[in-house]
Design an enzyme around this catalytic site. Structure first.
Site, PDB file in Angstrom:
ATOM      1  N   GLY A 119      12.765   7.030  -0.022  1.00 45.14           N
ATOM      2  CA  GLY A 119      11.855   6.358  -1.911  1.00 45.14           C
ATOM      3  C   GLY A 119      12.228   4.540  -1.169  1.00 45.14           C
ATOM      4  O   GLY A 119      10.620   4.592  -2.247  1.00 45.14           O
ATOM      5  N   GLU A 139      17.173  10.373   2.090  1.00 44.99           N
ATOM      6  CA  GLU A 139      16.719  10.977   2.849  1.00 44.99           C
ATOM      7  C   GLU A 139      15.217   9.915   2.681  1.00 44.99           C
ATOM      8  O   GLU A 139      14.204   9.949   2.378  1.00 44.99           O
ATOM      9  CB  GLU A 139      16.419  12.169   2.037  1.00 44.99           C
ATOM     10  CG  GLU A 139      17.080  13.745   1.501  1.00 44.99           C
ATOM     11  CD  GLU A 139      16.717  14.434   0.611  1.00 44.99           C
ATOM     12  OE1 GLU A 139      16.974  15.427   0.741  1.00 44.99           O
ATOM     13  OE2 GLU A 139      15.857  14.039   0.461  1.00 44.99           O
ATOM     14  N   PRO A 140      16.014   8.646   3.609  1.00 36.37           N
ATOM     15  CA  PRO A 140      14.559   8.060   3.693  1.00 36.37           C
ATOM     16  C   PRO A 140      14.051   8.326   5.110  1.00 36.37           C
ATOM     17  O   PRO A 140      14.558   9.038   5.723  1.00 36.37           O
ATOM     18  CB  PRO A 140      15.615   6.568   4.430  1.00 36.37           C
ATOM     19  CG  PRO A 140      16.260   7.282   4.629  1.00 36.37           C
ATOM     20  CD  PRO A 140      17.381   8.769   4.580  1.00 36.37           C
ATOM     21  N   GLY A 141      12.305   8.027   4.623  1.00 35.04           N
ATOM     22  CA  GLY A 141      11.279   8.908   5.654  1.00 35.04           C
ATOM     23  C   GLY A 141      10.678   7.594   5.650  1.00 35.04           C
ATOM     24  O   GLY A 141      11.007   7.452   6.483  1.00 35.04           O
ATOM     25  N   ARG A 142       9.547   7.295   4.974  1.00 32.55           N
ATOM     26  CA  ARG A 142       8.596   6.026   4.900  1.00 32.55           C
ATOM     27  C   ARG A 142       9.389   5.460   5.878  1.00 32.55           C
ATOM     28  O   ARG A 142       9.003   4.348   6.439  1.00 32.55           O
ATOM     29  CB  ARG A 142       8.240   5.735   3.705  1.00 32.55           C
ATOM     30  CG  ARG A 142       6.857   5.009   3.689  1.00 32.55           C
ATOM     31  CD  ARG A 142       5.971   4.214   2.047  1.00 32.55           C
ATOM     32  NE  ARG A 142       6.509   5.982   1.927  1.00 32.55           N
ATOM     33  CZ  ARG A 142       5.304   6.096   1.368  1.00 32.55           C
ATOM     34  NH1 ARG A 142       4.070   5.606   1.891  1.00 32.55           N
ATOM     35  NH2 ARG A 142       5.163   6.941   0.342  1.00 32.55           N
ATOM     36  N   ARG A 198      -4.579   8.856   3.670  1.00 36.51           N
ATOM     37  CA  ARG A 198      -3.877   7.677   2.535  1.00 36.51           C
ATOM     38  C   ARG A 198      -4.504   7.025   2.055  1.00 36.51           C
ATOM     39  O   ARG A 198      -4.144   7.006   0.010  1.00 36.51           O
ATOM     40  CB  ARG A 198      -2.889   7.062   2.822  1.00 36.51           C
ATOM     41  CG  ARG A 198      -1.638   8.088   3.395  1.00 36.51           C
ATOM     42  CD  ARG A 198      -0.580   7.392   3.629  1.00 36.51           C
ATOM     43  NE  ARG A 198       0.297   7.367   2.570  1.00 36.51           N
ATOM     44  CZ  ARG A 198       0.673   5.738   1.911  1.00 36.51           C
ATOM     45  NH1 ARG A 198      -0.010   4.255   2.330  1.00 36.51           N
ATOM     46  NH2 ARG A 198       1.146   5.639   1.538  1.00 36.51           N
ATOM     47  N   TYR A 256      -4.973   7.547  -1.930  1.00 33.02           N
ATOM     48  CA  TYR A 256      -3.987   7.532  -2.749  1.00 33.02           C
ATOM     49  C   TYR A 256      -4.531   6.255  -3.216  1.00 33.02           C
ATOM     50  O   TYR A 256      -3.318   4.822  -4.209  1.00 33.02           O
ATOM     51  CB  TYR A 256      -2.518   7.091  -2.274  1.00 33.02           C
ATOM     52  CG  TYR A 256      -1.253   8.714  -2.163  1.00 33.02           C
ATOM     53  CD1 TYR A 256      -1.775   9.335  -2.653  1.00 33.02           C
ATOM     54  CD2 TYR A 256      -1.869   8.686  -0.322  1.00 33.02           C
ATOM     55  CE1 TYR A 256      -0.737  10.789  -2.657  1.00 33.02           C
ATOM     56  CE2 TYR A 256      -0.526   9.499  -0.335  1.00 33.02           C
ATOM     57  CZ  TYR A 256      -0.697  10.632  -0.937  1.00 33.02           C
ATOM     58  OH  TYR A 256       0.427  11.938  -0.273  1.00 33.02           O
ATOM     59  N   CYS A 283     -17.673  12.575   7.238  1.00 30.88           N
ATOM     60  CA  CYS A 283     -19.236  12.690   6.796  1.00 30.88           C
ATOM     61  C   CYS A 283     -18.234  12.807   5.247  1.00 30.88           C
ATOM     62  O   CYS A 283     -18.133  13.573   4.765  1.00 30.88           O
ATOM     63  CB  CYS A 283     -19.635  13.906   7.093  1.00 30.88           C
ATOM     64  SG  CYS A 283     -19.956  13.889   8.952  1.00 30.88           S
ATOM     65  N   GLU A 284     -18.478  11.613   4.687  1.00 30.48           N
ATOM     66  CA  GLU A 284     -17.362  10.992   2.898  1.00 30.48           C
ATOM     67  C   GLU A 284     -17.628  10.161   3.072  1.00 30.48           C
ATOM     68  O   GLU A 284     -17.350   9.163   3.762  1.00 30.48           O
ATOM     69  CB  GLU A 284     -16.411  12.117   3.095  1.00 30.48           C
ATOM     70  CG  GLU A 284     -16.248  12.619   2.177  1.00 30.48           C
ATOM     71  CD  GLU A 284     -14.859  13.453   1.890  1.00 30.48           C
ATOM     72  OE1 GLU A 284     -14.368  14.680   2.542  1.00 30.48           O
ATOM     73  OE2 GLU A 284     -13.956  13.616   1.026  1.00 30.48           O
TER      74      GLU A 284
HETATM   75  N1  LLP Z   1      13.107  13.580  -0.145  1.00 37.32           N
HETATM   76  C1  LLP Z   1      12.475  13.873  -0.716  1.00 37.32           C
HETATM   77  C2  LLP Z   1      12.778  15.212  -1.800  1.00 37.32           C
HETATM   78  C3  LLP Z   1      11.312  14.355  -0.511  1.00 37.32           C
HETATM   79  O1  LLP Z   1      11.213  14.803  -1.195  1.00 37.32           O
HETATM   80  C4  LLP Z   1      10.836  13.140   0.252  1.00 37.32           C
HETATM   81  C5  LLP Z   1       9.002  12.732   0.023  1.00 37.32           C
HETATM   82  C6  LLP Z   1      11.664  12.364   0.723  1.00 37.32           C
HETATM   83  C7  LLP Z   1      13.324  12.140   0.405  1.00 37.32           C
HETATM   84  C8  LLP Z   1      11.222  11.267   1.620  1.00 37.32           C
HETATM   85  O2  LLP Z   1      10.259   9.870   0.719  1.00 37.32           O
HETATM   86  P1  LLP Z   1      10.281   8.886   1.725  1.00 37.32           P
HETATM   87  O3  LLP Z   1      11.518   7.792   2.498  1.00 37.32           O
HETATM   88  O4  LLP Z   1       9.457   9.096   2.154  1.00 37.32           O
HETATM   89  O5  LLP Z   1       9.871   7.749   0.218  1.00 37.32           O
HETATM   90  N2  LLP Z   1       2.635  11.588   1.650  1.00 37.32           N
HETATM   91  C9  LLP Z   1       3.137  10.555   0.256  1.00 37.32           C
HETATM   92  C10 LLP Z   1       4.604  10.409   0.314  1.00 37.32           C
HETATM   93  C11 LLP Z   1       5.120  12.130  -0.494  1.00 37.32           C
HETATM   94  C12 LLP Z   1       6.920  11.667  -0.175  1.00 37.32           C
HETATM   95  C13 LLP Z   1       6.837  13.466  -0.661  1.00 37.32           C
HETATM   96  N3  LLP Z   1       8.176  13.481  -0.306  1.00 37.32           N
HETATM   97  C14 LLP Z   1       2.344   9.188   0.842  1.00 37.32           C
HETATM   98  O6  LLP Z   1       1.994   8.999   1.941  1.00 37.32           O
HETATM   99  O7  LLP Z   1       2.200   8.083   0.539  1.00 37.32           O
END
Ligand code: LLP
Length: 444
Positions: free
Chosen positions: A255, A297-300, A337, A341, A368-369
């Site tokens: 997050g 669990e960092p993604g972004r 995005r 969003y 086309c939108e």
């Molecule tokens: N763990 C769980 C259980 C999650 O559901 C998520 C993201 C993460 C970790 C990773 O979160 P992050 O560190 O990336 O914030 N498509 C949306 C984001 C959806 C995130 C869903 N879950 C966007 O483009 O902003």
């Protein structure tokens, strides 16, 4: 002591500069040359930026030895990215058979993988068990029953976490909030006992190791993590006492936010780390539990800043007495995005535009939108057809959410480092686009 910054606090990859030709350069590669060599739209990932944030995370959590950083693959999942993150010592949070298979095919130890999701299919659970996925975060009662049955049929015991909904609201877009009570994810706090009872009395092939929560995405306020930790540790301590268990894993999800534009002020992962570790240590004392393994669990925040997207500018339109649109050769199919969003991005013209007059424009996509707008009202040098636009911070949730809308092939992705560039995802061809079509005999 000077405050430590981390890579998620930058809009651009850390290797970004203007070179002697006056062009934008990333990873030692002239961005205009990349666009010419690989064509556009093109995703570019800067390896140094990616490795730098991994180091930041590891340093930020070094005072809590039992930390496992599990990259949330949903942000961007490709084999080469998995290889890099594996070499940095990260594990993987996956949410589908496709992500599991990608990590597996990359030759990564599947014990380092954690499987999340609110509606995992039987096939996916089956695959996870066959390939030896290390942890499954069980989300609901049906999943517990299915998982136990599948594990039994394979004569295996599965290590699980229970995903819970801690009832915390964070200030982010409502679609990416997940920890509040009215959420489709996880067990409500009031359902935990029933789940634990079932595991202990009926589901012999499940072993509960700890609790998991995730409160949302693109979070700027680190103060929300202590609240989450308090709830998780309190519950772990209660379960341990009431059921004579020794749950020793706590997963606080991902997050942490990134800086898409100057208005965004994401926290440094060093600050987040400090707050999280302090709180965890405090709760360990307060609730008298043994120090658990901490999963993140960092993604972004891991992948976003390392990625940019290159587009070629095509047509433009000056609306009489209105705004000026410039159109690029990609848009909502490679970056959903903004339309999904209202996400904001920053961009720059990559080719030298010294001394050009500037103007405010809206960058429109080619799909086309009318809603296919990438950036509203950005000041750029006056552009012409053929100029290259570089949109920053597109590493996360761009390629992973890309579509074939309008039957346009997905873009290629290139990894840059030390002046070298390598394709890590090839561009979809026209043949790729029709390769899954089937014409039934009666229509032939
Ligand atoms: N763990 C769980 C259980 C999650 O559901 C998520 C993201 C993460 C970790 C990773 O979160 P992050 O560190 O990336 O914030 N498509 C949306 C984001 C959806 C995130 C869903 N879950 C966007 O483009 O902003």
């Amino acid at each position: 002591m000077a405050q430590l910054q981390s890579t998620n606090q930058f809009i651009k990859p850390i290797t970004t500069k203007i070179n002697e030709r006056g062009n934008l350069e990333i990873g030692g590669c002239d961005v205009v040359d990349l666009a010419e060599k690989y064509s556009t739209p093109l995703y570019v990932i800067d390896e140094k930026t990616l490795r730098s944030i991994c180091q930041d995370y590891k340093n930020a959590f070094k005072d809590y030895e039992k930390t496992s950083i599990m990259y949330a693959s949903k942000a961007l999942c490709t084999s080469a990215i998995a290889k890099i993150l594996d070499s940095e010592g990260l594990g993987f949070d996956v949410v589908s058979g496709g992500e599991i298979y990608t990590i597996y095919k990359s030759g990564i130890d599947m014990g380092k993988v954690l499987f999340n999701g609110n509606n995992k299919s039987v096939e996916e659970l089956d695959l996870a068990l066959d390939l030896g996925v290390g942890r499954i975060s069980a989300d609901n009662f049906l999943e517990l029953a299915l998982l136990d049955e599948i594990a039994k049929s394979k004569n295996k015991t599965v290590d699980i976490l229970l995903r819970i909904t801690p009832g915390i609201e964070c200030h982010t877009h409502q679609y990416i909030q997940t920890g509040h009570l009215d959420s489709k994810f996880g067990f409500d706090l009031t359902q935990i006992d029933e789940a634990v009872d079932l595991i202990l009395t009926q589901y012999d092939n499940l072993k509960i190791c700890g609790l998991h929560a995730h409160i949302g995405s693109q979070i700027f306020e680190t103060n929300i993590f202590p609240d989450e930790i308090e709830i998780l540790v309190k519950e772990i301590s209660r379960i341990n006492k009431e059921y004579s268990l020794e749950l020793d894993e706590i997963n606080i999800g991902g997050g942490i936010g990134v800086k898409y534009t100057d208005e965004d002020e994401p926290p440094s992962v060093y600050d987040a780390g400090k707050i999280i570790i302090e709180k965890l240590k405090h709760c360990i004392e307060k609730y008298k539990i043994n120090p658990p393994r901490l999963f993140l669990e960092p993604g972004r925040s891991i992948i976003s800043t390392s990625g940019v997207t290159l587009y070629t500018i095509g047509s433009s339109k000056q609306v009489p007495k209105g705004r000026k649109y410039i159109s690029v050769d990609g848009g909502m199919a490679d970056n959903a995005r903004p339309s999904l969003y209202q996400a904001k991005y920053y961009a720059q013209i990559a080719n030298s535009k010294k001394d050009a007059e500037t103007e405010e424009v809206t960058v429109a996509g080619r799909f086309c939108e009318s809603g296919d707008i990438l950036i509203e009202n950005i000041v750029l040098p006056k552009t012409e057809e053929g100029d290259i636009l570089c949109v920053f911070n597109t590493g996360a949730y761009n390629y992973s959410m890309a579509s074939n809308y309008n039957r346009v092939g997905k873009c290629a992705m290139v990894l840059v480092n030390n002046s070298q560039s390598d394709i890590i995802v090839s561009r979809q061809t026209l043949e790729d686009l029709v390769s899954h079509d089937v014409i039934p005999d009666r229509l032939k």
